[in-house]
Design a protein around this motif. Sequence first.
Motif, short mmCIF file in Angstrom:
data_model
loop_
_atom_site.label_atom_id
_atom_site.label_comp_id
_atom_site.label_asym_id
_atom_site.label_seq_id
_atom_site.Cartn_x
_atom_site.Cartn_y
_atom_site.Cartn_z
N CYS A 19 -44.28 3.76 -50.50
CA CYS A 19 -43.98 4.71 -49.50
C CYS A 19 -42.31 4.25 -49.01
CB CYS A 19 -44.63 4.94 -48.44
SG CYS A 19 -46.25 6.04 -48.88
N ALA A 20 -42.38 3.12 -48.70
CA ALA A 20 -41.25 2.25 -48.05
C ALA A 20 -40.03 2.39 -48.98
CB ALA A 20 -41.37 1.01 -47.35
N MET A 21 -40.26 2.08 -50.31
CA MET A 21 -39.16 2.06 -51.14
C MET A 21 -38.75 3.48 -51.53
SD MET A 21 -40.31 -0.76 -54.36
CE MET A 21 -42.05 -0.20 -54.40
N LEU A 22 -39.45 4.56 -51.60
CA LEU A 22 -39.02 5.98 -51.63
C LEU A 22 -38.34 6.16 -50.53
CD1 LEU A 22 -42.41 7.60 -52.96
CD2 LEU A 22 -40.20 7.50 -54.26
N ALA A 23 -38.78 6.00 -49.24
CA ALA A 23 -37.98 6.10 -48.05
C ALA A 23 -36.78 5.65 -48.04
CB ALA A 23 -38.86 5.72 -46.73
N ILE A 24 -36.50 4.28 -48.39
CA ILE A 24 -35.31 3.66 -48.44
C ILE A 24 -34.39 4.36 -49.44
CG2 ILE A 24 -33.92 1.72 -49.03
CD1 ILE A 24 -34.99 1.58 -46.49
N VAL A 25 -34.83 4.87 -50.63
CA VAL A 25 -33.93 5.60 -51.53
C VAL A 25 -33.50 6.90 -50.96
CG1 VAL A 25 -34.00 6.67 -53.58
CG2 VAL A 25 -34.96 4.53 -53.46
N GLY A 26 -34.50 7.56 -50.25
CA GLY A 26 -34.26 8.74 -49.46
C GLY A 26 -33.19 8.63 -48.33
N PHE A 125 -36.79 -0.50 -44.06
CA PHE A 125 -37.31 0.62 -43.53
C PHE A 125 -37.52 0.47 -41.93
CE2 PHE A 125 -40.12 4.00 -41.65
CZ PHE A 125 -39.18 4.88 -41.87
N LEU A 126 -38.20 -0.68 -41.55
CA LEU A 126 -38.43 -0.95 -40.11
C LEU A 126 -37.30 -1.19 -39.59
CD1 LEU A 126 -40.40 -1.26 -38.11
CD2 LEU A 126 -40.90 -3.60 -38.67
N SER A 127 -36.26 -1.94 -39.99
CA SER A 127 -34.96 -2.55 -39.43
C SER A 127 -34.02 -1.15 -39.45
CB SER A 127 -34.01 -3.49 -40.52
OG SER A 127 -34.97 -4.52 -40.65
N MET A 128 -34.09 0.08 -40.47
CA MET A 128 -33.36 1.10 -40.17
C MET A 128 -33.96 1.85 -38.98
SD MET A 128 -31.07 1.26 -42.70
CE MET A 128 -30.67 3.03 -42.89
N PHE A 129 -35.32 1.86 -38.83
CA PHE A 129 -36.01 2.69 -37.77
C PHE A 129 -35.47 2.07 -36.36
CE2 PHE A 129 -39.37 3.60 -34.98
CZ PHE A 129 -39.43 4.91 -35.03
N LEU A 130 -35.70 0.89 -36.39
CA LEU A 130 -35.44 -0.09 -35.07
C LEU A 130 -34.14 0.04 -34.60
CD1 LEU A 130 -37.70 -3.01 -35.15
CD2 LEU A 130 -38.32 -0.64 -33.91
N GLY A 131 -32.99 -0.16 -35.78
CA GLY A 131 -31.63 -0.12 -35.63
C GLY A 131 -30.94 1.03 -35.14
N HIS A 132 -31.58 2.11 -35.18
CA HIS A 132 -31.16 3.31 -35.04
C HIS A 132 -31.65 3.95 -33.56
CE1 HIS A 132 -30.20 7.77 -34.69
NE2 HIS A 132 -31.55 7.82 -34.25
N PHE A 133 -32.90 3.65 -33.39
CA PHE A 133 -33.61 3.91 -31.97
C PHE A 133 -33.32 2.82 -30.88
CE2 PHE A 133 -35.98 6.84 -34.94
CZ PHE A 133 -35.33 8.07 -34.31
N ASN A 134 -33.00 1.61 -31.41
CA ASN A 134 -32.73 0.57 -30.36
C ASN A 134 -31.39 -0.07 -30.86
OD1 ASN A 134 -32.73 -1.17 -28.19
ND2 ASN A 134 -34.56 -2.34 -28.86
N ALA A 135 -30.25 0.56 -30.55
CA ALA A 135 -28.85 0.18 -31.02
C ALA A 135 -28.63 -1.52 -30.95
CB ALA A 135 -27.81 0.96 -30.43
N GLY A 140 -26.68 -6.31 -38.32
CA GLY A 140 -25.90 -5.68 -39.31
C GLY A 140 -26.20 -4.20 -39.28
N VAL A 141 -27.38 -3.65 -39.00
CA VAL A 141 -27.63 -2.30 -38.91
C VAL A 141 -27.00 -1.34 -37.93
CG1 VAL A 141 -29.59 -0.52 -38.40
CG2 VAL A 141 -30.13 -2.63 -39.47
N SER A 142 -26.41 -2.22 -36.76
CA SER A 142 -25.77 -1.60 -35.78
C SER A 142 -24.25 -1.03 -36.27
CB SER A 142 -25.20 -2.52 -34.68
OG SER A 142 -26.59 -2.84 -33.93
N ALA A 143 -23.76 -1.72 -37.36
CA ALA A 143 -22.47 -1.36 -38.09
C ALA A 143 -22.61 0.11 -38.75
CB ALA A 143 -21.95 -2.53 -38.88
N LEU A 144 -23.92 0.32 -39.21
CA LEU A 144 -24.06 1.62 -40.02
C LEU A 144 -23.86 2.98 -39.22
CD1 LEU A 144 -27.55 0.79 -41.56
CD2 LEU A 144 -25.23 0.56 -42.72
N PRO A 145 -23.34 3.97 -39.90
CA PRO A 145 -22.98 5.20 -39.22
C PRO A 145 -23.98 5.70 -38.47
CG PRO A 145 -22.78 5.56 -41.38
CD PRO A 145 -23.12 4.05 -41.31
N ARG A 146 -23.96 6.38 -37.27
CA ARG A 146 -24.70 7.06 -36.39
C ARG A 146 -24.41 8.51 -36.27
NH1 ARG A 146 -28.28 4.17 -33.23
NH2 ARG A 146 -27.89 5.59 -31.68
N GLU A 147 -25.35 9.38 -36.17
CA GLU A 147 -24.88 10.91 -36.11
C GLU A 147 -25.05 11.19 -34.52
OE1 GLU A 147 -24.35 12.94 -38.60
OE2 GLU A 147 -24.28 11.30 -40.07
#
Length: 333
Positions: A19-26, A125-135, A140-147
């Motif tokens: 599920c996590a591999m599919l989520a990251i690709v998505g 995926f956990l890093s992406m999730f935490l990086g977005h909701f707790n900047a 490294g995740v903080s440098a990704l674009p945020r909407e």
Amino acid sequence: MTYPHVQWLRESELKHGRCAMLAIVGIFAQQSFHIDGYPEAPWYEALQKCYDNPQGIVGFGIAQISAFAMVIEGKFFPNDAWIGQMDREPGDLGFDPLKLAKDEATMKSMQLKELKNGRLAMMAFLSMFLGHFNAGSVPGVSALPRESGKAQGAAFCGATPASSEVGMSKTAARYTTQTILPSLAWIKTGVRASELQPTELKALTLAGNDVLIGKTEAGALFCVGNLCPHIGTPMSEGADVIGDVIVCPLHGSSFKVTTGELIDWCVSPPIIGPLTGLIVDKKNLLIFECRQGGFLGSGEVEVLVDTNAKKAYEANYWKGLLDAQGKDDGTYY
């Protein structure tokens, strides 16, 4: 440990990894490609947007994915994996259209690759999730674009906000640290004593208390705490009732069901069991008073429990945190 069996753990890890591999690709694919008819939204809002407007191709897509998931889950449900009696190898869904597993050596190699990539995807995926909701919480995740939200600096761990941005308001209290006194009450279990056979056990949660009701070999009704006082093993997962004694399925600790008195402490398996018993002080098993309700005891089983047990536990938890941090005026509790 006895339960859950390694079959269940391996099946769970493989499923979560896939599920996590599919989520990251998505997550990355939806930022580069867009299917006409689907709403344009960042990855953390995309699914909700589809549910909010399920017309046309969107509804068809959701229905198709849901139906496919139900068919796969139904056909390959890991029945009895918890106790190690599943009739297939964990993760084996019979899907290999490209014939990647031509022989046993290739199969083992592919299995190891899938396991490693799945574990990496779960962390990603956990890093992406935490990086977005707790900047700033994930390097490294903080440098990704945020909407949405404030623009983030390109710092490796995210820029530390100035003190003026933090604010001085107090956290709203959603908990209590007061001493919670017991409040005993008879709680119905929904089980009649006549439905229980001698030595049969039934686990229940009553007002936040994990209890185990059952009968001795002589047919006497009893109720004990479901968690073994050693390391919290659920007694319901394979405990034996011998006479008026209950035996923990993990390390063989045994207790009187009438008084909770300890008889043997961690006797199995040899050497390992007694060693694990040295870590925790010997304790008796928690006992609950029980009775048969209704006219002349013909109704369902009732158990006397502390309805404030969960609240009292949480109060001690929060007080422990506050004691460690001190008061906000610089003093201590």
